[in-house]
Design a protein around this motif. Structure first.
Motif, PDB file in Angstrom:
ATOM      1  N   ASN A 245      -8.333   3.707 -12.884  1.00  0.00           N
ATOM      2  CA  ASN A 245      -7.257   4.582 -12.191  1.00  0.00           C
ATOM      3  C   ASN A 245      -7.272   4.756 -10.899  1.00  0.00           C
ATOM      4  OD1 ASN A 245      -6.694   5.909 -14.773  1.00  0.00           O
ATOM      5  ND2 ASN A 245      -8.826   6.918 -14.888  1.00  0.00           N
ATOM      6  N   GLY A 246      -8.166   3.921 -10.043  1.00  0.00           N
ATOM      7  CA  GLY A 246      -8.291   4.051  -8.601  1.00  0.00           C
ATOM      8  C   GLY A 246      -7.404   2.924  -7.982  1.00  0.00           C
TER       9      GLY A 246
ATOM     10  N   VAL B   7      -0.460   8.667  -4.977  1.00  0.00           N
ATOM     11  CA  VAL B   7      -1.412   8.489  -5.901  1.00  0.00           C
ATOM     12  C   VAL B   7      -2.890   8.247  -5.315  1.00  0.00           C
ATOM     13  CG1 VAL B   7      -2.027   6.663  -7.919  1.00  0.00           C
ATOM     14  CG2 VAL B   7       0.212   7.503  -7.505  1.00  0.00           C
TER      15      VAL B   7
ATOM     16  N   GLU C 167      -8.289  10.615   8.343  1.00  0.00           N
ATOM     17  CA  GLU C 167      -9.090  10.648   7.088  1.00  0.00           C
ATOM     18  C   GLU C 167      -9.614   9.360   6.811  1.00  0.00           C
ATOM     19  OE1 GLU C 167      -7.992  12.518   3.476  1.00  0.00           O
ATOM     20  OE2 GLU C 167      -6.430  13.706   4.257  1.00  0.00           O
TER      21      GLU C 167
ATOM     22  N   TYR D 105     -18.280   6.577  -2.664  1.00  0.00           N
ATOM     23  CA  TYR D 105     -18.151   5.634  -1.823  1.00  0.00           C
ATOM     24  C   TYR D 105     -17.433   6.120  -0.442  1.00  0.00           C
ATOM     25  CZ  TYR D 105     -12.950   6.657  -2.187  1.00  0.00           C
ATOM     26  OH  TYR D 105     -11.700   7.432  -2.155  1.00  0.00           O
TER      27      TYR D 105
ATOM     28  N   SER E  65     -15.177   8.436  -6.711  1.00  0.00           N
ATOM     29  CA  SER E  65     -14.110   7.301  -6.956  1.00  0.00           C
ATOM     30  C   SER E  65     -13.536   7.530  -8.377  1.00  0.00           C
ATOM     31  CB  SER E  65     -14.620   6.007  -6.935  1.00  0.00           C
ATOM     32  OG  SER E  65     -13.856   5.073  -7.410  1.00  0.00           O
ATOM     33  N   LEU E  66     -12.168   7.498  -8.506  1.00  0.00           N
ATOM     34  CA  LEU E  66     -11.610   7.495  -9.606  1.00  0.00           C
ATOM     35  C   LEU E  66     -11.895   6.408 -10.484  1.00  0.00           C
ATOM     36  CD1 LEU E  66      -8.141   8.346  -8.149  1.00  0.00           C
ATOM     37  CD2 LEU E  66      -9.350   9.994  -9.329  1.00  0.00           C
TER      38      LEU E  66
ATOM     39  N   CYS F 191       1.621   3.885  -3.057  1.00  0.00           N
ATOM     40  CA  CYS F 191       0.250   4.760  -3.664  1.00  0.00           C
ATOM     41  C   CYS F 191       0.077   5.627  -2.371  1.00  0.00           C
ATOM     42  CB  CYS F 191      -0.833   3.937  -4.076  1.00  0.00           C
ATOM     43  SG  CYS F 191      -0.458   3.081  -5.671  1.00  0.00           S
TER      44      CYS F 191
ATOM     45  N   LYS G 113     -17.340  10.002  -0.882  1.00  0.00           N
ATOM     46  CA  LYS G 113     -16.228  10.639  -1.803  1.00  0.00           C
ATOM     47  C   LYS G 113     -16.308  10.079  -3.114  1.00  0.00           C
ATOM     48  CE  LYS G 113     -11.860  10.713  -0.020  1.00  0.00           C
ATOM     49  NZ  LYS G 113     -10.733  10.302   0.684  1.00  0.00           N
TER      50      LYS G 113
ATOM     51  N   ILE H  56     -10.712  -2.886   0.774  1.00  0.00           N
ATOM     52  CA  ILE H  56      -9.415  -3.529   0.416  1.00  0.00           C
ATOM     53  C   ILE H  56      -9.593  -4.702  -0.498  1.00  0.00           C
ATOM     54  CG2 ILE H  56      -7.160  -4.283   1.483  1.00  0.00           C
ATOM     55  CD1 ILE H  56      -7.639  -2.635   3.794  1.00  0.00           C
TER      56      ILE H  56
ATOM     57  N   PHE I  53     -14.125   5.319   6.172  1.00  0.00           N
ATOM     58  CA  PHE I  53     -14.970   4.259   6.857  1.00  0.00           C
ATOM     59  C   PHE I  53     -14.961   4.188   8.373  1.00  0.00           C
ATOM     60  CE2 PHE I  53     -12.480   2.932   2.699  1.00  0.00           C
ATOM     61  CZ  PHE I  53     -13.608   2.853   2.157  1.00  0.00           C
TER      62      PHE I  53
ATOM     63  N   CYS J 289       0.778  -1.128   0.003  1.00  0.00           N
ATOM     64  CA  CYS J 289      -0.101  -0.152   0.070  1.00  0.00           C
ATOM     65  C   CYS J 289       0.853   1.308  -0.017  1.00  0.00           C
ATOM     66  CB  CYS J 289      -1.056   0.125   1.140  1.00  0.00           C
ATOM     67  SG  CYS J 289      -1.417  -1.747   1.654  1.00  0.00           S
TER      68      CYS J 289
HETATM   69  C1  HEC Z   1      -1.837   1.506  -7.321  1.00  0.00           C
HETATM   70  C2  HEC Z   1      -2.118   2.572  -6.168  1.00  0.00           C
HETATM   71  C3  HEC Z   1      -2.713   1.944  -4.883  1.00  0.00           C
HETATM   72  C4  HEC Z   1      -2.382   0.964  -4.142  1.00  0.00           C
HETATM   73  C5  HEC Z   1      -1.234  -0.002  -4.285  1.00  0.00           C
HETATM   74  C6  HEC Z   1      -3.354   0.967  -2.984  1.00  0.00           C
HETATM   75  N1  HEC Z   1      -3.980   1.959  -2.970  1.00  0.00           N
HETATM   76 FE1  HEC Z   1      -5.426   2.385  -1.737  1.00  0.00          FE
HETATM   77  N2  HEC Z   1      -6.417   3.887  -2.842  1.00  0.00           N
HETATM   78  C7  HEC Z   1      -5.757   4.120  -4.212  1.00  0.00           C
HETATM   79  C8  HEC Z   1      -6.399   5.084  -4.753  1.00  0.00           C
HETATM   80  C9  HEC Z   1      -6.497   5.679  -6.073  1.00  0.00           C
HETATM   81  C10 HEC Z   1      -7.567   5.493  -3.899  1.00  0.00           C
HETATM   82  C11 HEC Z   1      -8.790   6.263  -4.176  1.00  0.00           C
HETATM   83  C12 HEC Z   1      -9.935   5.355  -4.547  1.00  0.00           C
HETATM   84  C13 HEC Z   1     -10.795   5.870  -5.571  1.00  0.00           C
HETATM   85  O1  HEC Z   1     -10.783   7.109  -5.899  1.00  0.00           O
HETATM   86  O2  HEC Z   1     -11.516   5.143  -5.984  1.00  0.00           O
HETATM   87  C14 HEC Z   1      -7.107   4.741  -2.675  1.00  0.00           C
HETATM   88  C15 HEC Z   1      -8.052   4.709  -1.636  1.00  0.00           C
HETATM   89  C16 HEC Z   1      -7.916   3.743  -0.420  1.00  0.00           C
HETATM   90  C17 HEC Z   1      -8.705   3.762   0.743  1.00  0.00           C
HETATM   91  C18 HEC Z   1      -9.817   4.677   0.999  1.00  0.00           C
HETATM   92  C19 HEC Z   1      -9.253   5.971   1.632  1.00  0.00           C
HETATM   93  C20 HEC Z   1      -9.949   7.285   1.354  1.00  0.00           C
HETATM   94  O3  HEC Z   1     -10.081   8.004   2.308  1.00  0.00           O
HETATM   95  O4  HEC Z   1     -10.634   7.492   0.493  1.00  0.00           O
HETATM   96  C21 HEC Z   1      -8.131   2.924   1.669  1.00  0.00           C
HETATM   97  C22 HEC Z   1      -8.463   2.373   2.832  1.00  0.00           C
HETATM   98  C23 HEC Z   1      -7.112   2.250   1.171  1.00  0.00           C
HETATM   99  N3  HEC Z   1      -7.044   2.667  -0.277  1.00  0.00           N
HETATM  100  C24 HEC Z   1      -6.331   1.218   1.290  1.00  0.00           C
HETATM  101  C25 HEC Z   1      -5.167   0.639   0.848  1.00  0.00           C
HETATM  102  C26 HEC Z   1      -4.524  -0.577   1.206  1.00  0.00           C
HETATM  103  C27 HEC Z   1      -4.829  -1.338   2.491  1.00  0.00           C
HETATM  104  C28 HEC Z   1      -3.512  -0.956   0.333  1.00  0.00           C
HETATM  105  C29 HEC Z   1      -2.562  -2.072   0.107  1.00  0.00           C
HETATM  106  C30 HEC Z   1      -3.168  -3.304   0.560  1.00  0.00           C
HETATM  107  C31 HEC Z   1      -3.853   0.220  -0.671  1.00  0.00           C
HETATM  108  N4  HEC Z   1      -4.702   0.962  -0.386  1.00  0.00           N
HETATM  109  C32 HEC Z   1      -3.062   0.181  -1.877  1.00  0.00           C
HETATM  110  C33 HEC Z   1      -4.484   3.527  -4.834  1.00  0.00           C
HETATM  111  C34 HEC Z   1      -3.683   2.548  -4.273  1.00  0.00           C
END
Ligand code: HEC
Length: 264
Positions: free
Chosen positions: A192-193, A145, A153, A180, A187-188, A136, A185, A168, A158, A133
């Motif tokens: 892209n998300g 990202v 936040e 979401y 979502s991308l 990003c 919020k 997740i 959540f 995680c």
């Molecule tokens: C490739 C990039 C990337 C990776 C790797 C990634 N995320 Fe994310 N994550 C994002 C993006 C972009 C969003 C915003 C989601 C959207 O806009 O749909 C997000 C949103 C989230 C959110 C919601 C936070 C919020 O306030 O909006 C959580 C919790 C989260 N990620 C947890 C994790 C966890 C746990 C991992 C690892 C297991 C992880 N992410 C790995 C890109 C990533």
């Protein structure tokens, strides 16, 4: 009266004097010549005794002899001080004995129970691991990202840890602009998300990284995550993986029920 030659008398006197006898002239004068002649013999037999006598006072010397031995060489005052000084003050002994116990008690107040340490350790491993995680969301959860998770936040998005787990597992919804989270919020979108992690991580790993993000990054109170923690610990209850697309509140509640964990 037999006339004794004067030189014999004198010799007898000398002998007597040697033997410590009285040197009076009168006994010598009365000593018969036969006795006087024997005098040298007596002197001969008594001489060893007389010679031994002076050695008698030496006998007690044998006992005092060993005494000078323990008499130590004069020890330098500073060495004496170093030898007699008490290394550990008496008052410090109970303190030193209690110290390890105090350390354990003190460590207990700092660290949460061991299971928390295990869940946080695994959660950190997942968060910081390759393909995890941090790439990003930032090493410290400050964002990149993906959005920042710190500063409460992630808790705003959540409020319920089960929604966090669902997110997740499934990742971003397919369509961009889909709302979401508790704070609606936008979502991308899937392209892209956030990728879905249901296939890459085990159920335990997802629970652990959820716990880690909420407690270590989101600032949640551990006590509020008691159910999550218990589910993580439950033996033979969790599936290997959470299937993508499941309706998790129901699935998670069912798992907790079968583990005997109270509703939370
Ligand atoms: C490739 C990039 C990337 C990776 C790797 C990634 N995320 Fe994310 N994550 C994002 C993006 C972009 C969003 C915003 C989601 C959207 O806009 O749909 C997000 C949103 C989230 C959110 C919601 C936070 C919020 O306030 O909006 C959580 C919790 C989260 N990620 C947890 C994790 C966890 C746990 C991992 C690892 C297991 C992880 N992410 C790995 C890109 C990533």
């Amino acid at each position: 009266m037999v006339e004794v030659p004067e030189h014999l008398l004198q010799r007898s006197r000398d002998r007597r004097k040697d033997l410590g006898a009285t040197t009076g002239d009168e006994p010598a004068a009365e000593v018969p010549p036969s006795e006087t002649a024997a005098a040298p013999a007596v002197a001969q037999t008594q001489a060893p005794a007389a010679a031994a006598e002076p050695s008698l006072p030496e006998l007690p010397d044998l006992e005092p002899d060993p005494e000078p031995e323990p008499q130590p060489e004069p020890v330098k005052p500073w060495i004496q001080a170093a030898l007699t000084r008490k290394k550990i003050p008496v008052w410090a002994v109970p303190v030193l004995i209690f110290l390890p116990f105090w350390a354990i008690i003190f460590a207990g107040t700092l660290e949460s129970p061991e299971r928390d340490t295990e869940i946080i350790a695994l959660g950190r491993e997942v968060y910081e691991g390759s393909g995890g995680c941090a790439g990003c969301h930032g090493a410290e959860g400050g964002g990149g990202v993906g959005p920042a998770l710190i500063g409460g936040e992630v808790m705003d998005t959540f409020g319920d840890w089960r929604d966090h787990v669902i997110w997740i597992v499934n990742g971003s919804p397919a369509q961009p602009g889909t709302l979401y989270g508790d704070n609606n919020k936008e979502s991308l979108g899937a392209a892209n998300g956030m990728p879905a992690f249901g296939e890459d991580l085990s159920a335990r790993e997802i629970l652990a990284v959820t716990y880690f993000e909420r407690v270590e990054l989101g600032g949640a109170a551990e006590v509020d995550l008691h159910d999550l923690e218990e589910l993580f610990e439950a033996e033979g209850v969790l599936p290997n993986q959470f299937d993508i697309g499941q309706t998790f509140p129901g699935t998670l509640n069912g798992l907790m029920a079968s583990a005997g964990i109270g509703a939370g």
